[in-house]
Design a protein around this motif. Structure first.
Motif, PDB file in Angstrom:
ATOM      1  N   ASP A  96      -1.364  10.226  11.042  1.00  0.00           N
ATOM      2  CA  ASP A  96      -0.500  10.096  10.070  1.00  0.00           C
ATOM      3  C   ASP A  96      -0.960   9.036   9.275  1.00  0.00           C
ATOM      4  O   ASP A  96      -0.774   7.923   9.411  1.00  0.00           O
ATOM      5  CB  ASP A  96       0.849  10.038  10.481  1.00  0.00           C
ATOM      6  N   PRO A  97      -2.340   9.258   8.546  1.00  0.00           N
ATOM      7  CA  PRO A  97      -2.938   7.615   8.210  1.00  0.00           C
ATOM      8  C   PRO A  97      -2.663   7.096   6.820  1.00  0.00           C
ATOM      9  O   PRO A  97      -3.210   5.688   6.776  1.00  0.00           O
ATOM     10  CB  PRO A  97      -4.153   8.660   7.994  1.00  0.00           C
ATOM     11  N   ASP A  98      -1.025   8.026   6.733  1.00  0.00           N
ATOM     12  CA  ASP A  98      -1.086   7.000   5.657  1.00  0.00           C
ATOM     13  C   ASP A  98       0.359   6.854   5.809  1.00  0.00           C
ATOM     14  O   ASP A  98       1.167   6.184   4.444  1.00  0.00           O
ATOM     15  CB  ASP A  98      -0.651   8.459   4.434  1.00  0.00           C
ATOM     16  N   ASN A  99       0.590   6.082   6.594  1.00  0.00           N
ATOM     17  CA  ASN A  99       2.247   5.764   6.928  1.00  0.00           C
ATOM     18  C   ASN A  99       2.225   4.451   7.025  1.00  0.00           C
ATOM     19  O   ASN A  99       1.148   3.526   7.797  1.00  0.00           O
ATOM     20  CB  ASN A  99       2.113   6.661   8.383  1.00  0.00           C
ATOM     21  N   PRO A 100       2.730   4.056   5.423  1.00  0.00           N
ATOM     22  CA  PRO A 100       2.754   2.495   5.393  1.00  0.00           C
ATOM     23  C   PRO A 100       3.389   1.355   7.116  1.00  0.00           C
ATOM     24  O   PRO A 100       2.810   0.809   7.566  1.00  0.00           O
ATOM     25  CB  PRO A 100       4.085   1.804   4.920  1.00  0.00           C
ATOM     26  N   ASP A 101       3.886   2.527   8.139  1.00  0.00           N
ATOM     27  CA  ASP A 101       3.889   1.716   9.309  1.00  0.00           C
ATOM     28  C   ASP A 101       3.041   1.018  10.491  1.00  0.00           C
ATOM     29  O   ASP A 101       2.534   0.344  11.238  1.00  0.00           O
ATOM     30  CB  ASP A 101       5.133   2.115  10.823  1.00  0.00           C
ATOM     31  N   VAL A 102       1.954   1.959   9.808  1.00  0.00           N
ATOM     32  CA  VAL A 102       0.837   2.031  11.136  1.00  0.00           C
ATOM     33  C   VAL A 102       0.380   0.764  10.214  1.00  0.00           C
ATOM     34  O   VAL A 102      -0.459   0.283  11.283  1.00  0.00           O
ATOM     35  CB  VAL A 102      -0.361   3.133  10.010  1.00  0.00           C
ATOM     36  N   ALA A 103      -0.041   0.246   9.072  1.00  0.00           N
ATOM     37  CA  ALA A 103      -0.392  -0.770   8.733  1.00  0.00           C
ATOM     38  C   ALA A 103       0.605  -2.022   9.098  1.00  0.00           C
ATOM     39  O   ALA A 103       0.274  -3.139   9.549  1.00  0.00           O
ATOM     40  CB  ALA A 103      -0.832  -0.930   6.721  1.00  0.00           C
ATOM     41  N   VAL A 104       1.505  -2.094   8.976  1.00  0.00           N
ATOM     42  CA  VAL A 104       2.502  -2.702   9.229  1.00  0.00           C
ATOM     43  C   VAL A 104       2.495  -3.330  10.654  1.00  0.00           C
ATOM     44  O   VAL A 104       2.464  -4.344  11.605  1.00  0.00           O
ATOM     45  CB  VAL A 104       4.139  -2.282   9.184  1.00  0.00           C
ATOM     46  N   THR A 105       2.178  -2.426  11.358  1.00  0.00           N
ATOM     47  CA  THR A 105       1.822  -2.920  13.089  1.00  0.00           C
ATOM     48  C   THR A 105       0.644  -2.684  13.094  1.00  0.00           C
ATOM     49  O   THR A 105       0.624  -4.021  14.090  1.00  0.00           O
ATOM     50  CB  THR A 105       2.220  -1.213  14.604  1.00  0.00           C
ATOM     51  N   ARG A 106      -0.609  -2.668  12.713  1.00  0.00           N
ATOM     52  CA  ARG A 106      -1.753  -3.519  12.539  1.00  0.00           C
ATOM     53  C   ARG A 106      -2.045  -4.992  12.337  1.00  0.00           C
ATOM     54  O   ARG A 106      -1.894  -5.179  13.239  1.00  0.00           O
ATOM     55  CB  ARG A 106      -2.103  -3.045  12.330  1.00  0.00           C
TER      56      ARG A 106
END
Length: 465
Positions: A96-106
Motif C-alpha cells: 500500500d505505497p500511498d498510505n500516509p501512515d507509511v510515511a508517518v511510520t518512516r
C-alpha cells in the motif's frame, strides 16, 4: 467531556479484558478497532512490551490488516528495534505505497534514530497525503522538539491541538516547549481562545488551567480548574491539578479535599494517597501522613515517594533506625534522587554509621555533582573526624565543579585555615570575596573563633565596597 470519559472507561475495560485473557492463556478475540485502542493505550503509557504483545495477538487474528502491521512497526521503533521496524514498514509499503501512515511510520523511525531532518520530510509527505490529521502535526512537533527546535515544535503542537484539543500529551509537550523557550506568557491567548470558542468545554478550561499554573498565575489557574469541574464534576484530572495549585500555595487542607476527589469514589490511586500523605506531613500530622503513605505502598509497592515519605516522618520523630530502613528502600527503587541519598546519609550519620553515611554522600555527588549541600555535608564529617586534608581535597573537587558557588570557596578557606595552610586559605578567601562579599559571614558561622583573627579581618576589609 463526559463522552471522552466514557470512551476512556470503555478502552480501559477492553484493556483489562485483554490482560485477563493473556494471563489465563485463553485465545484472544477482539474487533480490529479494539486492538487499535489497546495498542494505543499501551503506547501512550509507554508500555511497549505489552503494546507489541497486543500487535502480535491482533495480527494473528487479522493477518492482512495494514493498520496492525503499521502499529507493529511503530511500536518496534519506539522500543529502539529500528531494523525490524524498517523492514516491517517497507513490507507494508509494497502492499500500500500511498498510505500516509507509511510515511508517518518512516518519520517515527527517523525521529527515534535522531535523523530529524529526514523525519520532518516524511511527516510533511504524510500531511500532503492526509489532510488535517492531528497526529501528523503532533509527530512533527515531537521531531522538532527532539531536535531542540522548540519554536517550530510549538507551532506544530498548536496545529495538532486546533484539530484535537483533547490530546493531553500535546498540551504537556506544548507547555514544555513554551516554557523552555520562555514564551509561555506570550502564548496564554492560544489557550484562552479555546474557552472563548467553547465556554462549555471542560477540556478547554482544564488546558487553560495548566497553562496558567505553569506560568505561575495561580489564582487564574484555580478559576480555570474550577470551571472545568463545574462543567464536569467527574473530571478527576482537574481535581488533581487544582490540588497541586493548592499545594503550591501551601493550602494543604484544601489540597487534601481535592486529592480525595481526583479519582472515582472508592478507587484511590497510589499517587493521590501519596500526595495526601505529603499534605499531612506538611501539616506535621505524622500519624496520618504515615497512614496514607502506607496505603499508597499497599497499592503500589514500587512507589519510591511513599517509602521516602515514611522515612521523613520517622526522621522527624527521631526514629533514625526506622527512617534508614525506608530511605534505603526509596533509593533502591530510584537511585537517581539526590534528595533520597542526602536523607539517607544524614540519618546514617545520626546513629553513628559514619562509613555508611560517607558512602551515601558519595552516591549523592555521583548522582548530582552540582548539589552543593552534598559536598558541604560530606566534608563536615571528614572535618569532624580530624581529616582536614580529606575535607580540603573534597572541597577542591566541589569548587572545580562549581567555581561560581561562593559558599564552597568560603568552606574551603575555613578548612585550609583549620589545617594551618594560611597562604592557600587567603588566596581562596580572595576568590570567595570577589564572588560574593556578603557571604563572608558564613566563615564566622562555621568557625566563630576566626572573628578574632586580625589578618583575616584586614583582608575582608579590603574587599568591603
Amino acid at each position: 467531556m463526559n463522552e471522552n470519559f466514557e470512551d476512556r472507561d470503555e478502552v480501559e475495560a477492553t484493556v483489562r479484558r485483554f490482560e485477563q485473557m493473556v494471563a489465563l492463556n485463553e485465545p484472544v478475540f477482539f474487533d480490529l478497532a479494539d486492538f487499535e485502542n489497546i495498542i494505543d493505550h499501551y503506547t501512550t503509557t509507554t508500555q511497549y512490551e505489552k503494546a507489541l504483545q497486543a500487535c502480535e495477538a491482533g495480527i494473528a487474528q487479522y493477518p492482512f490488516s495494514t493498520e496492525l502491521l503499521i502499529d507493529r512497526s511503530q511500536v518496534l521503533a519506539m522500543k529502539g528495534e529500528y531494523a525490524a521496524a524498517s523492514s516491517q514498514i517497507e513490507d507494508v509499503a509494497l502492499l500500500d505505497p500511498d498510505n500516509p501512515d507509511v510515511a508517518v511510520t518512516r518519520g517515527i523511525i527517523a525521529t527515534q534514530k535522531g535523523e530529524f531532518a529526514e523525519a520532518i520530510a516524511f511527516f510533511h509527505q504524510a500531511a500532503e497525503r492526509a489532510q488535517d490529521r492531528d497526529d501528523i502535526f503532533f509527530n512533527l512537533g515531537l521531531a522538532y522538539q527532539s531536535w531542540q527546535k522548540f519554536k517550530s515544535a510549538a507551532k506544530y503542537y498548536k496545529q495538532s491541538l486546533r484539530l484535537n484539543p483533547d490530546n493531553d500529551v500535546a498540551v504537556q509537550e506544548l507547555l514544555y516547549c513554551l516554557e523552555v523557550s520562555e514564551r509561555l506568557e506570550k502564548n496564554l491567548d492560544f489557550f484562552r481562545r479555546f474557552t472563548d470558542e467553547d465556554p462549555y468545554s471542560a477540556v478547554a478550561w482544564y488546558n487553560l488551567g495548566q497553562a496558567y499554573y505553569r506560568a505561575g498565575k495561580l489564582d487564574e489557574a484555580i478559576s480555570a480548574f474550577e470551571y472545568a469541574i463545574l462543567i464536569d464534576g467527574k473530571f478527576y484530572e482537574a481535581h488533581g491539578f487544582l490540588a497541586s495549585v493548592y499545594v503550591t500555595q501551601e493550602r494543604y487542607r484544601a489540597a487534601i479535599s481535592e486529592f480525595e476527589l481526583s479519582h472515582p469514589e472508592g478507587e484511590p490511586s497510589p499517587e493521590a494517597l501519596c500526595n495526601i500523605g505529603e499534605c499531612h506531613e506538611k501539616l506535621a500530622e505524622w500519624d496520618l501522613a504515615r497512614r496514607f503513605y502506607q496505603r499508597a505502598i499497599d497499592l503500589d509497592p514500587e512507589m519510591d515517594e511513599a517509602w521516602f515519605g515514611i522515612g521523613i516522618v520517622m526522621n522527624v520523630q527521631e526514629k533514625y533506625f526506622e527512617a534508614i530502613h525506608f530511605f534505603r528502600k526509596a533509593v533502591s527503587l530510584y537511585e537517581e534522587s539526590v534528595e533520597y541519598w542526602l536523607a539517607l546519609a544524614a540519618a546514617e550519620y545520626q546513629i553513628g554509621n559514619i562509613v555508611s553515611s560517607i558512602e551515601a554522600y558519595e552516591k549523592a555527588v555521583e548522582v548530582a555533582p552540582d548539589n552543593k549541600d552534598a559536598w558541604l555535608n560530606w566534608s563536615i564529617i571528614l572535618y569532624e573526624q580530624g581529616n582536614f586534608d580529606g575535607a580540603i581535597d573534597l572541597m577542591r573537587n566541589a569548587v572545580e565543579i562549581q567555581p561560581m558557588e561562593a559558599e564552597l570557596h568560603y568552606r574551603l578557606c575555613a578548612y585550609l585555615l583549620a589545617g594551618g595552610r594560611y597562604r592557600e586559605a587567603y588566596e581562596c578567601l580572595e576568590n570567595a570575596l570577589v564572588l560574593d562579599f556578603d557571604k563572608h559571614r558564613l566563615l564566622f558561622d562555621y568557625f566563630p573563633e576566626l572573628e578574632s583573627q586580625k589578618a583575616l579581618a584586614r583582608l575582608i576589609d579590603q574587599y568591603r565596597k
